[in-house]
Design a protein around this motif. Structure first.
Motif, mmCIF file in Angstrom:
data_model
loop_
_atom_site.group_PDB
_atom_site.id
_atom_site.type_symbol
_atom_site.label_atom_id
_atom_site.label_comp_id
_atom_site.label_asym_id
_atom_site.label_seq_id
_atom_site.Cartn_x
_atom_site.Cartn_y
_atom_site.Cartn_z
ATOM 1 N N CYS A 50 1.088 -1.152 -0.061
ATOM 2 C CA CYS A 50 0.051 -0.210 0.121
ATOM 3 C C CYS A 50 0.940 1.298 0.089
ATOM 4 N N ARG A 51 0.589 2.277 -0.765
ATOM 5 C CA ARG A 51 1.462 3.364 -0.875
ATOM 6 C C ARG A 51 1.036 4.159 0.505
ATOM 7 N N ILE A 92 -18.036 7.020 1.867
ATOM 8 C CA ILE A 92 -16.713 6.525 1.320
ATOM 9 C C ILE A 92 -16.489 4.903 1.270
ATOM 10 N N MET A 93 -17.021 4.451 2.506
ATOM 11 C CA MET A 93 -16.896 2.754 2.667
ATOM 12 C C MET A 93 -17.802 2.211 1.543
ATOM 13 N N GLU A 94 -18.837 2.890 1.287
ATOM 14 C CA GLU A 94 -19.994 2.219 0.330
ATOM 15 C C GLU A 94 -19.304 2.367 -1.022
ATOM 16 N N ALA A 95 -18.830 3.542 -1.297
ATOM 17 C CA ALA A 95 -18.252 3.637 -2.642
ATOM 18 C C ALA A 95 -17.107 2.548 -2.937
ATOM 19 N N THR A 148 -2.011 8.562 5.242
ATOM 20 C CA THR A 148 -2.381 9.709 5.356
ATOM 21 C C THR A 148 -3.565 10.207 5.007
ATOM 22 N N VAL A 149 -4.171 9.737 3.674
ATOM 23 C CA VAL A 149 -5.516 9.832 3.376
ATOM 24 C C VAL A 149 -6.552 9.540 4.193
ATOM 25 N N ALA A 150 -6.266 8.118 4.726
ATOM 26 C CA ALA A 150 -7.286 7.354 5.585
ATOM 27 C C ALA A 150 -7.258 8.314 6.910
ATOM 28 N N LYS A 151 -6.172 8.993 7.466
ATOM 29 C CA LYS A 151 -6.267 9.506 8.816
ATOM 30 C C LYS A 151 -6.985 10.724 8.708
ATOM 31 N N GLN A 152 -6.712 11.367 7.446
ATOM 32 C CA GLN A 152 -7.585 12.761 6.993
ATOM 33 C C GLN A 152 -8.926 12.483 6.930
ATOM 34 N N LEU A 157 -13.839 14.173 8.085
ATOM 35 C CA LEU A 157 -15.014 14.082 7.387
ATOM 36 C C LEU A 157 -16.119 13.562 8.454
ATOM 37 N N THR A 158 -17.363 13.752 8.382
ATOM 38 C CA THR A 158 -18.496 13.353 9.095
ATOM 39 C C THR A 158 -18.505 11.593 9.088
#
Length: 104
Positions: free
Chosen positions: A57-58, A80-83, A63-67, A72-73
């Motif tokens: 995994c890059r 995002i999980m559904e997508a 970092t994106v997951a932490k953000q 986000l709500t």
């Protein structure tokens, strides 16, 4: 899950499989499993499937997951999980480092 288990899986009513047992114990739409418990199952399944795939995994993805979790709500995180689940399930994923898409 508003549709029955068979909509999402290869479950056919009348078969004696784990899918039948899950439906019998927890309902056709998993209505007898709490949201928290569903998230635990989702986490375990995601880890298991991820471990079956080759490659790394890059670092930026962490970092994106932490953000995402910090900014986000809960509703947007669930969206995002559904997508992502839809993209994984139906093969709409970006190929990194020549890795073939996940087979269905």
């Amino acid at each position: 899950m508003s549709k029955p288990l068979g909509y999402y899986t290869n479950y056919t009513p009348g078969e004696e499989t784990l899918l039948a047992t899950l439906q019998d114990n927890y309902g056709a739409a998993f209505e007898k499993i709490s949201k928290r418990e569903k998230l635990v199952i989702l986490s375990v399944l995601a880890s298991h499937i991820g471990c079956q795939l080759e490659g790394d995994c890059r670092a930026e993805i962490f970092t994106v997951a932490k953000q995402i979790t910090e900014q986000l709500t809960i509703a947007d995180q669930a969206g995002i999980m559904e997508a992502i689940i839809g993209q994984i399930r139906w093969g709409q994923n970006f190929v990194v480092s020549g890795e073939p898409p996940m087979e269905q």
